[in-house]
Design an enzyme around this catalytic site. Sequence first.
Site, PDB file in Angstrom:
ATOM      1  N   LYS A  12       3.193  51.541  -4.966  1.00  0.00           N
ATOM      2  CA  LYS A  12       3.198  50.262  -4.239  1.00  0.00           C
ATOM      3  C   LYS A  12       4.306  49.361  -4.782  1.00  0.00           C
ATOM      4  CE  LYS A  12       1.489  46.250  -4.474  1.00  0.00           C
ATOM      5  NZ  LYS A  12       2.625  45.446  -3.927  1.00  0.00           N
ATOM      6  N   GLU A  25       6.277  33.096 -20.861  1.00  0.00           N
ATOM      7  CA  GLU A  25       7.382  33.774 -20.191  1.00  0.00           C
ATOM      8  C   GLU A  25       7.819  32.950 -18.981  1.00  0.00           C
ATOM      9  OE1 GLU A  25       6.519  37.625 -18.367  1.00  0.00           O
ATOM     10  OE2 GLU A  25       8.554  38.238 -18.923  1.00  0.00           O
ATOM     11  N   GLU A  31      -0.929  38.635 -16.791  1.00  0.00           N
ATOM     12  CA  GLU A  31      -2.125  38.165 -16.077  1.00  0.00           C
ATOM     13  C   GLU A  31      -2.645  39.245 -15.116  1.00  0.00           C
ATOM     14  OE1 GLU A  31      -0.761  34.947 -13.742  1.00  0.00           O
ATOM     15  OE2 GLU A  31      -2.701  34.626 -12.777  1.00  0.00           O
ATOM     16  N   GLY A  50       4.387  44.500 -14.494  1.00  0.00           N
ATOM     17  CA  GLY A  50       4.307  43.175 -13.880  1.00  0.00           C
ATOM     18  C   GLY A  50       3.829  42.173 -14.916  1.00  0.00           C
ATOM     19  N   SER A  51       3.192  41.134 -14.436  1.00  0.00           N
ATOM     20  CA  SER A  51       2.785  40.053 -15.333  1.00  0.00           C
ATOM     21  C   SER A  51       1.576  40.467 -16.184  1.00  0.00           C
ATOM     22  CB  SER A  51       2.421  38.819 -14.506  1.00  0.00           C
ATOM     23  OG  SER A  51       1.357  39.132 -13.629  1.00  0.00           O
ATOM     24  N   GLU A 104       3.178  47.865 -18.469  1.00  0.00           N
ATOM     25  CA  GLU A 104       4.408  47.304 -19.038  1.00  0.00           C
ATOM     26  C   GLU A 104       4.437  45.863 -18.552  1.00  0.00           C
ATOM     27  OE1 GLU A 104       7.759  45.852 -19.210  1.00  0.00           O
ATOM     28  OE2 GLU A 104       8.691  47.536 -18.139  1.00  0.00           O
ATOM     29  N   CYS A 150      11.693  41.473 -18.150  1.00  0.00           N
ATOM     30  CA  CYS A 150      10.553  41.241 -19.028  1.00  0.00           C
ATOM     31  C   CYS A 150      10.998  41.216 -20.483  1.00  0.00           C
ATOM     32  CB  CYS A 150       9.470  42.278 -18.787  1.00  0.00           C
ATOM     33  SG  CYS A 150      10.146  43.899 -18.511  1.00  0.00           S
TER      34      CYS A 150
HETATM   35  P1  ADP Z   1       4.944  38.365 -10.666  1.00  0.00           P
HETATM   36  O1  ADP Z   1       3.897  37.348 -11.022  1.00  0.00           O
HETATM   37  O2  ADP Z   1       6.081  38.379 -11.617  1.00  0.00           O
HETATM   38  O3  ADP Z   1       5.346  38.381  -9.214  1.00  0.00           O
HETATM   39  P2  ADP Z   1       2.945  40.349 -10.505  1.00  0.00           P
HETATM   40  O4  ADP Z   1       2.316  40.864 -11.740  1.00  0.00           O
HETATM   41  O5  ADP Z   1       2.189  39.388  -9.662  1.00  0.00           O
HETATM   42  O6  ADP Z   1       4.337  39.781 -10.927  1.00  0.00           O
HETATM   43  O7  ADP Z   1       3.385  41.525  -9.545  1.00  0.00           O
HETATM   44  C1  ADP Z   1       3.773  42.813  -9.964  1.00  0.00           C
HETATM   45  C2  ADP Z   1       3.188  43.827  -9.008  1.00  0.00           C
HETATM   46  O8  ADP Z   1       1.773  43.735  -9.078  1.00  0.00           O
HETATM   47  C3  ADP Z   1       3.539  43.622  -7.539  1.00  0.00           C
HETATM   48  O9  ADP Z   1       3.710  44.893  -6.931  1.00  0.00           O
HETATM   49  C4  ADP Z   1       2.319  42.936  -6.995  1.00  0.00           C
HETATM   50  O10 ADP Z   1       2.128  43.153  -5.609  1.00  0.00           O
HETATM   51  C5  ADP Z   1       1.222  43.605  -7.785  1.00  0.00           C
HETATM   52  N1  ADP Z   1      -0.032  42.837  -7.887  1.00  0.00           N
HETATM   53  C6  ADP Z   1      -0.196  41.503  -7.888  1.00  0.00           C
HETATM   54  N2  ADP Z   1      -1.505  41.176  -7.978  1.00  0.00           N
HETATM   55  C7  ADP Z   1      -2.188  42.334  -8.053  1.00  0.00           C
HETATM   56  C8  ADP Z   1      -3.567  42.680  -8.194  1.00  0.00           C
HETATM   57  N3  ADP Z   1      -4.513  41.754  -8.262  1.00  0.00           N
HETATM   58  N4  ADP Z   1      -3.884  43.996  -8.256  1.00  0.00           N
HETATM   59  C9  ADP Z   1      -2.949  44.942  -8.212  1.00  0.00           C
HETATM   60  N5  ADP Z   1      -1.635  44.688  -8.077  1.00  0.00           N
HETATM   61  C10 ADP Z   1      -1.253  43.408  -8.005  1.00  0.00           C
END
Ligand code: ADP
Length: 502
Positions: free
Chosen positions: A199, A405, A255, A252-253, A274, A308
């Site tokens: 995804k 960050e 959080e 990703g983040s 990561e 990152c």
């Molecule tokens: P940022 O805050 O830097 O945009 P995210 O961590 O939100 O980074 O996004 C990184 C990836 O995680 C993206 O592909 C996003 O669609 C996906 N993502 C965001 N929220 C969720 C979630 N609750 N569950 C799974 N994937 C998620």
Amino acid sequence: MGTAATSSNIHSSVAEFIAARRPMLINGKWVEAVSGKTFPTYDPSTGEVLANVAEGDREDIDLAVKAARAAFDRGPWRRMTPSERGKLMWKLADLIDAHTQEFAELEALDNGKPMTVARAADVPLAAEMFRYMAGWATKIEGSTIPLSVPYTPGARYHAYTVREPIGVVGQIIPWNFPLLMAAWKLGPALATGCTIVLKPAEQTPLSALRLGELIVEAGFPEGVVNIVTGYGETAGAALAAHPDVDKIAFTGSTEVGKLIVHAAAGNLKKVTLELGGKSPNVILKDADLSTAIPGAASAIFFNQGQCCCAGSRLYVEQAVYDEVLEGISNEAKKIRVGPGMHPKTQLGPLVSDEQFKRVTGYIDAGFKEGARAATGGKQIGNKGYFVEPTVLVDTKANMKVVQEEIGGPVVTAMPFQDLDSLVPMANDSAYGLAAGIWTRDIAKAHQVAEELRAGTVWINCYNIFDAALPFGGYKQSGWGREMGEEALRLYTETKAVCARYA
Ligand code: ADP
């Protein structure tokens, strides 16, 4: 700022690709979302819609997981020799190389990054990742284990381990290096014989979809790689929670990384993460400042600071602090900011309106807490998501801009007195992804490298990546490693086989 890209300087195949509504790849076929919905992806240099993409959700994820499961359990993929798997991956790498300019333009348009940078770094690194991992396909070996079982005296055993693919893997990637992150994820999964549901980030789905076309062209069997575009809270969450997914790999983040861990608990799928970083970059007074200063600028400003591992906390030994501060501020002012498609652009817009608000929000929070901009600190223009390369000074360890960050071209510069006081300051972070040290003193370099709690330490360089070099984080920067041999372990299960022969 340069002039905006016009359609005339876009490669014709890129123009065609973005003009049509983009479907997803499930079971070797290009399909619309079950709901029929699409979502827009934007050009961050203008804020205008760039393309429309199928909006995958729970049902689409379920179809993709079913396809990946069938391909894993019953497809030709499982019966292929490792060498045949490697050849397909090598072919994919060659196809990526053959389409370098197209990929560079797609990244520039969708993410905003300078096209010249994508052409020199993102695209070749992605191709190299597949080549490096193609070589591993034939080398995933187990061991033979001598046994000494105390309660079967005299018995003899032949015992060995086999490293088998972990199964169906869900991979969720971010928007900062869209193609390269797809390659980092797909490479080890394909080398080990897993099947995949990928995804991409909703901000930057285009290069992964183009990569999907090349995956089909290379001849990977249907269902081995499925690509579902959609939002994180819907498609991403459904993938992380899916009961028939064996492993989830996320970048990703921090959080969202924590949400992934919770979602994965349902079937205890394996998880690698990561995540974010707030990496210290340390300049000692004996450093060669002619390389350390531009190096420190590039450590934070590369990719608009949307790395990152960006060197976002700059620590400079007091004796050279003023000189370094002036040097890095001058470097920041020299950077050509403009649309990614402009050939002279060195720093593009931030990826999205959300990221723009986040970064400018952090800068404002820094000012409110008493920080000052030695340079930068403002939006550029009023169209698109451009922010000045920014150097913040007069910061304190507990300020938000030092602790959190930012994900933009913003560095905090702080002086330090000696190594004893530096190390605890540099390690004072919830993160531990990367760090940099600039010095001519080899002993100090290795001493600091040993004491920093970070997954990567760069000495007299920064942002050096190689498919062979493992990358990942200590502390809240993640679980596991990507790239290198280390990544393969996290895509295999070890089976111990024990045979009694006497
Ligand atoms: P940022 O805050 O830097 O945009 P995210 O961590 O939100 O980074 O996004 C990184 C990836 O995680 C993206 O592909 C996003 O669609 C996906 N993502 C965001 N929220 C969720 C979630 N609750 N569950 C799974 N994937 C998620």
